[in-house]
Design a protein around this motif. Structure first.
Motif, PDB file in Angstrom:
ATOM      1  N   HIS A  22       4.404   0.757   5.970  1.00  0.00           N
ATOM      2  CA  HIS A  22       2.942   1.145   5.368  1.00  0.00           C
ATOM      3  C   HIS A  22       3.570   2.144   4.579  1.00  0.00           C
ATOM      4  N   MET A  23       3.278   2.661   3.571  1.00  0.00           N
ATOM      5  CA  MET A  23       3.707   4.268   2.281  1.00  0.00           C
ATOM      6  C   MET A  23       3.102   5.642   3.778  1.00  0.00           C
ATOM      7  N   SER A  24       4.971   6.255   3.328  1.00  0.00           N
ATOM      8  CA  SER A  24       4.754   7.249   4.243  1.00  0.00           C
ATOM      9  C   SER A  24       4.270   7.996   4.054  1.00  0.00           C
ATOM     10  N   GLU A  25       3.532   8.989   4.913  1.00  0.00           N
ATOM     11  CA  GLU A  25       2.360   9.522   4.218  1.00  0.00           C
ATOM     12  C   GLU A  25       3.462  10.940   3.421  1.00  0.00           C
ATOM     13  N   ALA A  26       4.603  11.315   3.440  1.00  0.00           N
ATOM     14  CA  ALA A  26       5.448  12.220   2.560  1.00  0.00           C
ATOM     15  C   ALA A  26       4.944  12.053   1.013  1.00  0.00           C
ATOM     16  N   PHE A  27       5.158  10.137   0.958  1.00  0.00           N
ATOM     17  CA  PHE A  27       5.057   9.787  -0.563  1.00  0.00           C
ATOM     18  C   PHE A  27       3.417  10.072  -1.045  1.00  0.00           C
ATOM     19  N   TYR A  28       3.024  10.041  -0.082  1.00  0.00           N
ATOM     20  CA  TYR A  28       1.377  10.584  -0.413  1.00  0.00           C
ATOM     21  C   TYR A  28       0.592  11.666  -1.194  1.00  0.00           C
ATOM     22  N   VAL A  29       1.851  12.810  -1.008  1.00  0.00           N
ATOM     23  CA  VAL A  29       2.026  14.058  -1.380  1.00  0.00           C
ATOM     24  C   VAL A  29       2.771  13.715  -2.543  1.00  0.00           C
ATOM     25  N   LEU A  30       3.903  13.294  -2.951  1.00  0.00           N
ATOM     26  CA  LEU A  30       4.729  12.783  -3.613  1.00  0.00           C
ATOM     27  C   LEU A  30       3.789  12.681  -4.683  1.00  0.00           C
ATOM     28  N   VAL A  31       2.750  11.506  -5.012  1.00  0.00           N
ATOM     29  CA  VAL A  31       2.326  10.499  -6.280  1.00  0.00           C
ATOM     30  C   VAL A  31       1.112  11.892  -5.630  1.00  0.00           C
TER      31      VAL A  31
END
Length: 165
Positions: A22-31
């Motif tokens: 599933h989506m990695s935590e870093a990419f939540y922050v990127l979005v």
């Protein structure tokens, strides 16, 4: 209050998926960072403003909550809310929702729960002077006009975990 900020839409890319599928935590922050950029553009803190004034928003604190897994290809809609503004700082949140349609106008269902949230505190900084500076009146007025009530989860701290021996 002014019209709310428009939703930001993104689709989860294959490279955003981690070893758990599933989506990695870093990419939540990127979005969420993209949502901050969109908020800055909508409120007059865009690239032209930064170039002409040497001023920008600097995030100084963030609290992210990862509430549900997000899969590759999921269509995301991010809602931004301004919670408070003073002379030199702004407090705001982003709520990330999965929506059925990749259409830029897709809204979360009225009863949809966010899959992630973040609360941020940002300072208005004069990059040349290296210190905070007041917002120009027109930008502060635009930000203030967007202020709305905080969601019930905003302002929380991270829960204490009991120590074990």
């Amino acid at each position: 209050m002014s019209e709310p900020l428009p939703l930001l839409h993104r689709t989860v890319r294959p490279e955003w998926i981690d070893y758990n599928g599933h989506m990695s935590e870093a990419f939540y922050v990127l979005v969420f960072g993209h949502a901050t950029d969109a908020m800055m553009i909508e409120t007059g803190l865009h690239g032209g403003y930064r170039e002409s004034t040497g001023c920008s928003l600097y995030t100084v604190e963030a609290h992210v909550r990862y509430l549900n897994d997000v899969s590759e290809g999921a269509h995301l809609a991010i809602r931004t809310r301004l919670l408070g503004v003073d002379a030199k700082k702004a407090r705001f949140t982003h709520e990330m929702f999965v929506v059925e349609d990749e259409d830029e106008g897709a809204e979360p269902a009225p009863d949809a729960a966010p899959v992630a949230t973040t609360e941020l505190l940002a300072l208005h900084v004069d990059q040349n002077a290296g210190r905070t500076t007041p917002f120009p009146d027109d930008i502060r007025d635009r930000l203030t006009g967007l202020v709305e009530a905080a969601p019930d989860w905003a302002g929380r701290s991270i829960a204490e975990v009991p120590r074990t021996a």
